[in-house]
Design a protein around this motif. Structure first.
Motif, PDB file in Angstrom:
ATOM      1  N   SER A  35      27.406  30.174  26.514  1.00 29.04           N
ATOM      2  CA  SER A  35      27.854  31.564  26.683  1.00 29.04           C
ATOM      3  C   SER A  35      27.618  32.084  28.093  1.00 29.04           C
ATOM      4  CB  SER A  35      27.147  32.473  25.684  1.00 29.04           C
ATOM      5  OG  SER A  35      27.591  32.202  24.392  1.00 29.04           O
ATOM      6  N   ARG A  36      26.542  31.637  28.726  1.00 25.92           N
ATOM      7  CA  ARG A  36      26.259  32.118  30.089  1.00 25.92           C
ATOM      8  C   ARG A  36      27.355  31.706  31.069  1.00 25.92           C
ATOM      9  NH1 ARG A  36      20.708  30.337  30.519  1.00 25.92           N
ATOM     10  NH2 ARG A  36      21.002  29.963  28.333  1.00 25.92           N
ATOM     11  N   PHE A  37      27.955  30.537  30.852  1.00 19.66           N
ATOM     12  CA  PHE A  37      29.024  30.078  31.744  1.00 19.66           C
ATOM     13  C   PHE A  37      30.329  30.816  31.469  1.00 19.66           C
ATOM     14  CE2 PHE A  37      26.034  26.524  31.316  1.00 19.66           C
ATOM     15  CZ  PHE A  37      25.600  26.480  32.630  1.00 19.66           C
ATOM     16  N   ILE A  38      30.561  31.147  30.209  1.00 22.05           N
ATOM     17  CA  ILE A  38      31.732  31.945  29.851  1.00 22.05           C
ATOM     18  C   ILE A  38      31.602  33.331  30.496  1.00 22.05           C
ATOM     19  CG2 ILE A  38      33.016  32.986  27.935  1.00 22.05           C
ATOM     20  CD1 ILE A  38      33.153  29.854  28.144  1.00 22.05           C
ATOM     21  N   GLU A  39      30.415  33.901  30.435  1.00 21.05           N
ATOM     22  CA  GLU A  39      30.173  35.208  31.067  1.00 21.05           C
ATOM     23  C   GLU A  39      30.356  35.129  32.581  1.00 21.05           C
ATOM     24  OE1 GLU A  39      29.563  38.315  29.784  1.00 21.05           O
ATOM     25  OE2 GLU A  39      29.983  37.392  27.837  1.00 21.05           O
ATOM     26  N   ASN A  40      29.864  34.039  33.197  1.00 15.60           N
ATOM     27  CA  ASN A  40      30.039  33.857  34.646  1.00 15.60           C
ATOM     28  C   ASN A  40      31.517  33.835  35.013  1.00 15.60           C
ATOM     29  OD1 ASN A  40      27.309  33.697  35.154  1.00 15.60           O
ATOM     30  ND2 ASN A  40      27.274  31.478  35.326  1.00 15.60           N
ATOM     31  N   MET A  41      32.289  33.085  34.237  1.00 17.32           N
ATOM     32  CA  MET A  41      33.726  32.983  34.512  1.00 17.32           C
ATOM     33  C   MET A  41      34.390  34.351  34.407  1.00 17.32           C
ATOM     34  SD  MET A  41      34.511  29.483  32.417  1.00 17.32           S
ATOM     35  CE  MET A  41      36.255  29.331  32.845  1.00 17.32           C
ATOM     36  N   LYS A  42      34.086  35.046  33.334  1.00 20.07           N
ATOM     37  CA  LYS A  42      34.668  36.369  33.093  1.00 20.07           C
ATOM     38  C   LYS A  42      34.274  37.345  34.201  1.00 20.07           C
ATOM     39  CE  LYS A  42      32.819  38.773  29.995  1.00 20.07           C
ATOM     40  NZ  LYS A  42      32.201  39.921  29.513  1.00 20.07           N
ATOM     41  N   ASN A  43      33.002  37.352  34.567  1.00 17.40           N
ATOM     42  CA  ASN A  43      32.521  38.256  35.612  1.00 17.40           C
ATOM     43  C   ASN A  43      33.132  37.922  36.971  1.00 17.40           C
ATOM     44  OD1 ASN A  43      30.958  39.673  33.791  1.00 17.40           O
ATOM     45  ND2 ASN A  43      29.126  38.464  34.192  1.00 17.40           N
ATOM     46  N   ASN A  44      33.259  36.646  37.295  1.00 14.77           N
ATOM     47  CA  ASN A  44      33.878  36.259  38.560  1.00 14.77           C
ATOM     48  C   ASN A  44      35.334  36.717  38.628  1.00 14.77           C
ATOM     49  OD1 ASN A  44      31.638  35.073  39.733  1.00 14.77           O
ATOM     50  ND2 ASN A  44      32.089  33.053  38.907  1.00 14.77           N
ATOM     51  N   LEU A  45      36.037  36.593  37.524  1.00 18.15           N
ATOM     52  CA  LEU A  45      37.427  37.049  37.493  1.00 18.15           C
ATOM     53  C   LEU A  45      37.517  38.568  37.641  1.00 18.15           C
ATOM     54  CD1 LEU A  45      38.861  34.705  34.737  1.00 18.15           C
ATOM     55  CD2 LEU A  45      39.407  34.678  37.178  1.00 18.15           C
ATOM     56  N   GLU A  46      36.604  39.263  37.021  1.00 18.90           N
ATOM     57  CA  GLU A  46      36.599  40.727  37.129  1.00 18.90           C
ATOM     58  C   GLU A  46      36.283  41.160  38.562  1.00 18.90           C
ATOM     59  OE1 GLU A  46      36.975  44.718  36.025  1.00 18.90           O
ATOM     60  OE2 GLU A  46      37.705  42.859  35.135  1.00 18.90           O
ATOM     61  N   ILE A  47      35.318  40.519  39.189  1.00 19.35           N
ATOM     62  CA  ILE A  47      34.987  40.830  40.585  1.00 19.35           C
ATOM     63  C   ILE A  47      36.186  40.563  41.473  1.00 19.35           C
ATOM     64  CG2 ILE A  47      33.591  40.094  42.559  1.00 19.35           C
ATOM     65  CD1 ILE A  47      31.291  39.620  40.478  1.00 19.35           C
ATOM     66  N   CYS A  48      36.851  39.443  41.247  1.00 20.86           N
ATOM     67  CA  CYS A  48      38.056  39.088  42.001  1.00 20.86           C
ATOM     68  C   CYS A  48      39.090  40.215  41.933  1.00 20.86           C
ATOM     69  CB  CYS A  48      38.696  37.842  41.397  1.00 20.86           C
ATOM     70  SG  CYS A  48      38.530  36.415  42.394  1.00 20.86           S
ATOM     71  N   ARG A  49      39.295  40.690  40.737  1.00 20.32           N
ATOM     72  CA  ARG A  49      40.291  41.738  40.517  1.00 20.32           C
ATOM     73  C   ARG A  49      39.890  43.027  41.232  1.00 20.32           C
ATOM     74  NH1 ARG A  49      41.193  45.994  37.444  1.00 20.32           N
ATOM     75  NH2 ARG A  49      39.245  45.847  36.309  1.00 20.32           N
ATOM     76  N   LEU A  50      38.625  43.378  41.128  1.00 17.44           N
ATOM     77  CA  LEU A  50      38.160  44.651  41.694  1.00 17.44           C
ATOM     78  C   LEU A  50      38.171  44.678  43.219  1.00 17.44           C
ATOM     79  CD1 LEU A  50      35.202  45.419  39.273  1.00 17.44           C
ATOM     80  CD2 LEU A  50      37.421  46.580  39.384  1.00 17.44           C
ATOM     81  N   VAL A  51      37.875  43.553  43.848  1.00 17.04           N
ATOM     82  CA  VAL A  51      37.797  43.538  45.311  1.00 17.04           C
ATOM     83  C   VAL A  51      39.037  42.943  45.961  1.00 17.04           C
ATOM     84  CG1 VAL A  51      35.274  43.450  45.297  1.00 17.04           C
ATOM     85  CG2 VAL A  51      36.567  41.328  45.466  1.00 17.04           C
ATOM     86  N   HIS A  52      40.049  42.681  45.162  1.00 18.93           N
ATOM     87  CA  HIS A  52      41.298  42.104  45.666  1.00 18.93           C
ATOM     88  C   HIS A  52      41.050  40.798  46.415  1.00 18.93           C
ATOM     89  CE1 HIS A  52      43.194  45.763  44.392  1.00 18.93           C
ATOM     90  NE2 HIS A  52      42.316  46.461  45.087  1.00 18.93           N
ATOM     91  N   TYR A  53      40.270  39.961  45.786  1.00 21.37           N
ATOM     92  CA  TYR A  53      39.889  38.656  46.337  1.00 21.37           C
ATOM     93  C   TYR A  53      41.124  37.802  46.535  1.00 21.37           C
ATOM     94  CZ  TYR A  53      37.022  34.386  46.645  1.00 21.37           C
ATOM     95  OH  TYR A  53      36.410  33.234  47.044  1.00 21.37           O
ATOM     96  N   GLU A  54      41.192  37.049  47.619  1.00 23.68           N
ATOM     97  CA  GLU A  54      42.382  36.251  47.913  1.00 23.68           C
ATOM     98  C   GLU A  54      42.111  34.753  48.064  1.00 23.68           C
ATOM     99  OE1 GLU A  54      45.460  37.327  47.815  1.00 23.68           O
ATOM    100  OE2 GLU A  54      44.836  39.395  47.447  1.00 23.68           O
ATOM    101  N   ASP A  55      40.866  34.314  47.997  1.00 20.98           N
ATOM    102  CA  ASP A  55      40.560  32.886  48.155  1.00 20.98           C
ATOM    103  C   ASP A  55      40.686  32.186  46.800  1.00 20.98           C
ATOM    104  OD1 ASP A  55      39.776  30.388  48.949  1.00 20.98           O
ATOM    105  OD2 ASP A  55      37.763  30.974  49.586  1.00 20.98           O
TER     106      ASP A  55
END
Length: 113
Positions: free
Chosen positions: A35-55
């Protein structure tokens, strides 16, 4: 190797969220290790969306890394057992779990092509 597009990230994040909620709603004593890795994936995607990540190449690498960690033998998704006494309920829960995992896997297979 083809990566995920920005448009594919939102449905993937939604599936990861559904899987997290599903596992939490099982009300098991100890949250599964994966579950911790699923949460990491979800959180990374959310951060990407919020900061308009492009890498996207780096994001694809992180997603593959965390998914691989979530699927470790003995402590990961492949070894997860839903403990319910009612066999019909157990079958339904297992089917839903596999449906969610397969949905996530279908997005991540695009990273392996």
């Amino acid at each position: 190797m083809r990566g995920l597009t920005k448009e594919e990230l939102e449905p993937l994040k939604n599936l990861l969220e559904e899987l997290s909620v599903f596992v939490k709603e099982l009300h098991i004593e100890e949250i599964p290790y994966f579950s911790r890795f699923i949460e990491n994936m979800k959180n990374n995607l959310e951060i990407c969306r919020l900061v308009h990540y492009e890498d996207w190449e780096q994001m694809n690498h992180l997603l593959k890394r965390d998914w691989s960690a979530a699927n470790q033998t003995l402590i990961g998704i492949p070894d997860f057992d839903i403990c319910v006494e009612n066999p019909v309920e157990k079958e339904e829960l297992n089917c839903r779990f596999l449906e969610l995992v397969s949905g996530i896997e279908s997005y991540l297979w695009k990273l392996k092509e």
